[in-house]
Scaffold this motif. Structure first.
Motif, short mmCIF file in Angstrom:
data_model
loop_
_atom_site.label_atom_id
_atom_site.label_comp_id
_atom_site.label_asym_id
_atom_site.label_seq_id
_atom_site.Cartn_x
_atom_site.Cartn_y
_atom_site.Cartn_z
N MET A 10 0.83 -1.21 0.00
CA MET A 10 0.00 0.00 0.00
C MET A 10 0.86 1.26 0.00
N HIS A 11 1.90 1.28 0.83
CA HIS A 11 2.76 2.46 0.90
C HIS A 11 3.57 2.65 -0.38
N LEU A 12 4.03 1.57 -0.98
CA LEU A 12 4.74 1.68 -2.26
C LEU A 12 3.80 2.23 -3.34
N LEU A 13 2.60 1.68 -3.40
CA LEU A 13 1.63 2.14 -4.40
C LEU A 13 1.20 3.58 -4.17
N PHE A 14 1.23 4.04 -2.92
CA PHE A 14 0.95 5.45 -2.63
C PHE A 14 1.94 6.33 -3.39
N PHE A 15 3.23 6.01 -3.30
CA PHE A 15 4.24 6.81 -3.99
C PHE A 15 4.10 6.72 -5.50
N VAL A 16 3.81 5.54 -6.00
CA VAL A 16 3.62 5.36 -7.44
C VAL A 16 2.42 6.18 -7.91
N SER A 17 1.30 6.06 -7.22
CA SER A 17 0.09 6.79 -7.58
C SER A 17 0.31 8.30 -7.52
N PHE A 18 0.94 8.75 -6.44
CA PHE A 18 1.21 10.18 -6.27
C PHE A 18 2.09 10.69 -7.41
N PHE A 19 3.15 9.97 -7.73
CA PHE A 19 4.06 10.39 -8.80
C PHE A 19 3.34 10.43 -10.15
N ILE A 20 2.59 9.38 -10.44
CA ILE A 20 1.89 9.31 -11.73
C ILE A 20 0.82 10.40 -11.83
N GLU A 21 0.03 10.57 -10.77
CA GLU A 21 -1.02 11.60 -10.83
C GLU A 21 -0.41 12.98 -10.98
N LYS A 22 0.66 13.26 -10.26
CA LYS A 22 1.30 14.57 -10.36
C LYS A 22 1.88 14.80 -11.75
N THR A 23 2.58 13.82 -12.29
CA THR A 23 3.22 14.03 -13.59
C THR A 23 2.23 14.01 -14.75
N LEU A 24 1.17 13.22 -14.64
CA LEU A 24 0.18 13.17 -15.73
C LEU A 24 -0.69 14.43 -15.77
N PHE A 25 -1.18 14.84 -14.62
CA PHE A 25 -2.14 15.94 -14.59
C PHE A 25 -1.51 17.29 -14.25
#
Length: 189
Positions: free
Chosen positions: A51-66
């Motif tokens: 869950m914590h690893l996916l938090f960083f992945v999701s945060f990074f992807i959402e920030k860079t995409l949008f």
């Protein structure tokens, strides 16, 4: 585009902080197990890490995409973020060699009731919960903030009772925290 440097700085800071914490936790784990400590909660631990690893992945992807920019509330959110980092240090230093990311309990160990533990049973989980909301909100990553807040609530509903059960079974835990709430601070006299 002006918010990319703060994003890179904060993202790198958090990743570096987590890596250092892993080394500290492993060192503490080894020491505690040499003292006869027992590990609990191994069934859910891998899911918490994921869950914590996916938090960083999701945060990074959402920030860079949008790349929606900084929140209009960024000064307040940054203040809260810095405050949580100071509280994190307070939590870790208060527990000393007993701080860990796993549930590891030494039988008959004295319950630590100093620092933030005077006011709350689980200050580390409080800090992490605030971070999971504040870090993505600072950079308007709303999906990450919402999704991982929900996932964190689910994870803590499993982890906190598991930790408290382990402490009750091996220490004098229950009587020590009768003046403290489980998750939200209660200021005692």
């Amino acid at each position: 585009m002006i918010d990319i440097l703060p994003f890179i700085f904060i993202f790198a800071f958090i990743i570096l902080q987590r890596v250092i914490e892993l080394f500290v936790a492993k060192s503490n784990e080894n020491w505690m197990k040499q003292q006869g400590a027992i590990e609990f909660g191994t069934q859910h631990y891998q899911y918490m890490v994921l869950m914590h690893l996916l938090f960083f992945v999701s945060f990074f992807i959402e920030k860079t995409l949008f790349n929606r920019g900084l929140s209009p509330l960024w000064p307040w959110l940054l203040f809260i973020f810095i405050s949580t980092q100071l509280m994190r240090i307070w939590v870790i230093t208060s527990l000393g060699r007993y701080w860990n990311i796993k549930i590891i309990v030494r039988p008959n160990a004295d319950i630590i009731k100093k620092g933030p533990y005077r006011f709350i049973k689980h200050p580390n989980y409080f800090v992490v919960s605030i971070e999971i909301i504040v870090i993505p909100m600072l950079f308007t990553a709303y999906f990450t903030a919402f999704l991982f807040t929900v996932l964190n609530v689910i994870m803590l509903s499993i982890r906190i009772p598991e930790e408290e059960k382990a402490l009750r079974n091996l220490t004098e835990y229950e009587g020590e925290f009768q003046d403290c709430n489980r998750f939200f601070p209660k200021f005692v006299k």
